[in-house]
Scaffold this active site. Structure first.
Site, PDB file in Angstrom:
ATOM      1  N   TYR A 122      -2.812  -7.538  16.890  1.00  0.00           N
ATOM      2  CA  TYR A 122      -3.007  -6.663  15.727  1.00  0.00           C
ATOM      3  C   TYR A 122      -4.327  -5.905  15.856  1.00  0.00           C
ATOM      4  O   TYR A 122      -4.383  -4.683  15.667  1.00  0.00           O
ATOM      5  CB  TYR A 122      -2.986  -7.526  14.464  1.00  0.00           C
ATOM      6  CG  TYR A 122      -3.137  -6.774  13.162  1.00  0.00           C
ATOM      7  CD1 TYR A 122      -2.047  -6.201  12.520  1.00  0.00           C
ATOM      8  CD2 TYR A 122      -4.387  -6.676  12.537  1.00  0.00           C
ATOM      9  CE1 TYR A 122      -2.185  -5.535  11.306  1.00  0.00           C
ATOM     10  CE2 TYR A 122      -4.534  -6.016  11.335  1.00  0.00           C
ATOM     11  CZ  TYR A 122      -3.433  -5.443  10.716  1.00  0.00           C
ATOM     12  OH  TYR A 122      -3.591  -4.788   9.513  1.00  0.00           O
ATOM     13  N   LYS A 126      -4.793  -1.888  16.262  1.00  0.00           N
ATOM     14  CA  LYS A 126      -5.497  -1.071  15.271  1.00  0.00           C
ATOM     15  C   LYS A 126      -6.657  -0.305  15.922  1.00  0.00           C
ATOM     16  O   LYS A 126      -6.969   0.826  15.518  1.00  0.00           O
ATOM     17  CB  LYS A 126      -5.983  -1.939  14.115  1.00  0.00           C
ATOM     18  CG  LYS A 126      -4.854  -2.502  13.242  1.00  0.00           C
ATOM     19  CD  LYS A 126      -4.027  -1.413  12.558  1.00  0.00           C
ATOM     20  CE  LYS A 126      -3.097  -1.981  11.483  1.00  0.00           C
ATOM     21  NZ  LYS A 126      -2.285  -0.946  10.827  1.00  0.00           N
ATOM     22  N   ILE A 175       0.827  -1.211   0.000  1.00  0.00           N
ATOM     23  CA  ILE A 175       0.000   0.000   0.000  1.00  0.00           C
ATOM     24  C   ILE A 175       0.865   1.266   0.000  1.00  0.00           C
ATOM     25  O   ILE A 175       0.594   2.219  -0.744  1.00  0.00           O
ATOM     26  CB  ILE A 175      -0.934  -0.019   1.237  1.00  0.00           C
ATOM     27  CG1 ILE A 175      -2.001  -1.111   1.077  1.00  0.00           C
ATOM     28  CG2 ILE A 175      -1.554   1.350   1.474  1.00  0.00           C
ATOM     29  CD1 ILE A 175      -2.782  -1.429   2.363  1.00  0.00           C
ATOM     30  N   SER A 196      -7.218  -0.619  10.192  1.00  0.00           N
ATOM     31  CA  SER A 196      -7.668  -1.883   9.584  1.00  0.00           C
ATOM     32  C   SER A 196      -9.101  -2.116  10.031  1.00  0.00           C
ATOM     33  O   SER A 196      -9.512  -1.663  11.102  1.00  0.00           O
ATOM     34  CB  SER A 196      -6.799  -3.043  10.076  1.00  0.00           C
ATOM     35  OG  SER A 196      -7.380  -4.277   9.711  1.00  0.00           O
ATOM     36  N   ASP A 241      13.183   3.004  10.777  1.00  0.00           N
ATOM     37  CA  ASP A 241      12.441   2.007  11.556  1.00  0.00           C
ATOM     38  C   ASP A 241      11.490   2.807  12.439  1.00  0.00           C
ATOM     39  O   ASP A 241      11.934   3.578  13.306  1.00  0.00           O
ATOM     40  CB  ASP A 241      13.410   1.174  12.403  1.00  0.00           C
ATOM     41  CG  ASP A 241      12.698   0.075  13.192  1.00  0.00           C
ATOM     42  OD1 ASP A 241      11.490   0.233  13.482  1.00  0.00           O
ATOM     43  OD2 ASP A 241      13.358  -0.923  13.520  1.00  0.00           O
ATOM     44  N   ALA A 261       3.218   2.199   7.915  1.00  0.00           N
ATOM     45  CA  ALA A 261       4.056   1.026   8.219  1.00  0.00           C
ATOM     46  C   ALA A 261       3.326   0.078   9.164  1.00  0.00           C
ATOM     47  O   ALA A 261       2.675   0.507  10.112  1.00  0.00           O
ATOM     48  CB  ALA A 261       5.368   1.484   8.860  1.00  0.00           C
ATOM     49  N   GLY A 262       3.438  -1.204   8.882  1.00  0.00           N
ATOM     50  CA  GLY A 262       2.794  -2.166   9.768  1.00  0.00           C
ATOM     51  C   GLY A 262       3.136  -3.586   9.385  1.00  0.00           C
ATOM     52  O   GLY A 262       3.632  -3.860   8.291  1.00  0.00           O
TER      53      GLY A 262
END
Ligand code: NAP
Length: 281
Positions: free
Chosen positions: A154, A158, A19, A141, A61, A89-90
């Site tokens: 996760y 999110k 993405i 997400s 990072d 970033a993920g």
């Protein structure tokens, strides 16, 4: 083609893949100067070379505060301002049952998915405050608001991104800074294969197989593509989104909405079958 980001400067974290990489390309096509941030030096430099003078790669990072500060400083040093920060970033985070997740893996997941977003906002906000304008976009997400679309760590991370987005949107609104999130679902990128433990080359090679799978299984009968998120980000980053803040833009083929008519029919058929079997016994 009307260029929707002419003269704007954007920073895209996780710009080395999926993405983020596609969003960097779309932003440059629409007239932006872009800082591509990520850890993979070869991929980041190759993309920046392809995009020419409108892009630079800064090895970053997002879990390292000094890296994030240097990323923001590099953007201002090279291009003079920051109009958009896409905190994208993920990675997938640990899977498995809650009792099997180690504290170290839980904290590592939060460090990338929430800490990285926090650090990006922390260092971009002063720049945008001076400009009295800016658009911050956080990649969340559908797992942040629905259960069953990612691991527990996760999903929880999110959800934190969603609330962080809203808190900061209200804190920064009076400075002309907009803060929104995007909640993708089922976008074909290497992230799925990476989450299954495949190495980077195998994950990169997995995307066509993921597309074929999603083409059959999603409500709209096509896979999510990186363009779907890139153009959502373009809307939020451009002046077209100038009245939008604190919003979560869901881009997921409708999978988080509910069951399709066919899925509902199958469910109801199962209930009807169970009733018939139960009453005829
Ligand atoms: P991807 O292709 O695997 O890209 C992930 C990117 O994140 C890579 O560029 C990677 O770059 C970067 N990254 C990971 N850890 C990092 C760190 N510590 N520091 C800096 N960069 C880091 O996956 P993607 O699907 O495009 O994912 C992008 C975002 O979308 C993620 O936040 C993900 O949670 C979210 N999302 C994706 C989907 C989907 O269906 N694909 C659905 C919901 C949400 P380096 O390895 O070079 O560092």
């Amino acid at each position: 083609m009307a260029r929707r980001m002419d003269g704007k400067v954007a920073v895209v974290t996780g710009g080395t893949s999926g993405i983020g990489a596609r969003t960097a390309v779309v932003f440059v096509e629409h007239g932006a100067n872009v800082v591509i941030a990520g850890r993979s030096v070869d991929k980041g430099e190759a993309l920046a070379d392809r995009l020419g003078e409108n892009a630079i790669f800064v090895r970053t990072d997002v879990t390292v505060e000094a890296d994030v500060k240097a990323m923001i400083d590099s953007a201002v040093g090279r291009f003079g301002r920051i109009d958009c920060l896409f905190n994208n970033a993920g990675s997938g985070g640990p899977g498995g049952r809650i009792e099997d997740v180690t504290l170290a893996d839980f904290e590592a997941g939060f460090s990338v998915l929430v800490g990285g977003v926090f650090l990006g906002i922390k260092y971009a906000a002063p720049v945008m405050k001076k400009q009295r304008s800016g658009s911050i976009i956080n990649d969340s997400s559908i797992a942040g608001s629905r259960v069953g679309f990612g691991g527990t760590t996760y999903s929880a991370a999110k959800a934190a991104v969603n609330q962080l987005t809203k808190c900061v949107a209200m804190e920064l609104a009076s400075f002309g800074i907009r803060v929104n999130s995007i909640s993708p679902g089922a976008i074909a990128t290497p992230i799925f294969a990476s989450a299954f433990g495949m190495d980077a080359a195998a994950a990169d090679a997995s995307v066509d197989a993921v597309i074929k799978h999603f083409d059959k299984s999603l409500p709209l009968k096509r896979s999510g593509l990186t363009d779907d998120i890139a153009y959502g980000a373009l809307y939020l980053a451009s002046d077209e989104g100038s009245f939008v803040t604190g919003h979560d833009l869901v881009i997921d083929s409708g999978i988080s909405v509910g069951r399709t008519r066919q899925e509902q029919a199958e469910l109801f058929q199962g209930i009807a079958d169970a009733i018939r079997d139960g009453t005829s016994a």
